[in-house]
Design an enzyme around this catalytic site. Sequence first.
Site, mmCIF file in Angstrom:
data_model
loop_
_atom_site.group_PDB
_atom_site.id
_atom_site.type_symbol
_atom_site.label_atom_id
_atom_site.label_comp_id
_atom_site.label_asym_id
_atom_site.label_seq_id
_atom_site.Cartn_x
_atom_site.Cartn_y
_atom_site.Cartn_z
ATOM 1 N N GLY A 49 0.935 -1.290 -0.052
ATOM 2 C CA GLY A 49 0.120 -0.028 -0.121
ATOM 3 C C GLY A 49 0.755 1.313 0.233
ATOM 4 N N LEU A 50 0.205 2.413 -0.285
ATOM 5 C CA LEU A 50 1.045 3.449 -0.319
ATOM 6 C C LEU A 50 1.391 4.002 1.068
ATOM 7 C CD1 LEU A 50 -1.031 5.551 -2.946
ATOM 8 C CD2 LEU A 50 1.151 4.711 -3.204
ATOM 9 N N PRO A 51 2.418 4.818 1.368
ATOM 10 C CA PRO A 51 3.035 5.290 2.595
ATOM 11 C C PRO A 51 1.782 5.692 3.401
ATOM 12 C CG PRO A 51 4.471 6.125 0.860
ATOM 13 C CD PRO A 51 3.201 5.455 0.369
ATOM 14 N N SER A 96 -0.313 3.833 4.913
ATOM 15 C CA SER A 96 -1.686 3.060 4.665
ATOM 16 C C SER A 96 -1.841 1.844 5.700
ATOM 17 C CB SER A 96 -1.595 2.286 3.252
ATOM 18 O OG SER A 96 -0.723 1.678 2.925
ATOM 19 N N GLY A 97 -1.021 1.894 6.682
ATOM 20 C CA GLY A 97 -1.131 0.891 7.808
ATOM 21 C C GLY A 97 -0.568 -0.422 7.660
ATOM 22 N N LYS A 98 0.410 -0.394 6.772
ATOM 23 C CA LYS A 98 1.019 -2.034 6.566
ATOM 24 C C LYS A 98 1.654 -2.280 7.706
ATOM 25 C CE LYS A 98 3.561 -0.021 3.402
ATOM 26 N NZ LYS A 98 2.982 1.421 3.487
ATOM 27 N N SER A 125 6.474 -5.559 -11.917
ATOM 28 C CA SER A 125 7.486 -6.392 -12.169
ATOM 29 C C SER A 125 7.553 -7.132 -10.873
ATOM 30 C CB SER A 125 8.621 -5.694 -12.662
ATOM 31 O OG SER A 125 9.110 -4.728 -11.597
#
Length: 178
Positions: free
Chosen positions: A15-17, A19-21, A93
């Site tokens: 997820g984008l910065p 986003s709670g990863k 990729s």
Amino acid sequence: MSTDVAAGFVIWITGLPNSGKTTVAELLQHEFRSKGVTTVWLDGDHLRRIFSNRWGYSREERVKLAAEYSKLAAHLSMQGLTVIVSVVAMFDSVYRQNRDTIGNYFEVFLDVPYGERVHRDKATAKNVYASSSYSETIYDVPRGADLHLQNFGENSPRSIASKIAGLVIQRIPATPGG
């Protein structure tokens, strides 16, 4: 898919910065461990420090770094470990490399609106979005993620971790002696 049968499992949370990863991955690791699943958690911020920040932030450098994360996760998985990876690493990729080389692979995309990510960024003082060099256009939003979740509002990180665990835990191969 690779001809090598992987003994472990990789859960790739992207997820984008902001986003709670990291939060979801940490909760997921606790949930798995409480059920007796041996896990290794690889977080992008930690891995950058471990690799001595050898890569920059251009698209090309990010793709190369993400490919290294993928190789590390695949290696650990082949040793029978369940690997949780929480990284931005949003490149077509890399998604293809993961699906081609990791036998037991589950991809999760955490989707959070821009305004919420900026709010979280200010609260954590990471200042990702304050940088004039930040651009979301370098990333490829995953179109084939196994799970696409909204990580804001009524969806708490704990409920998201539980949902991932519920979908994945029966797919994790039993480890010898485990």
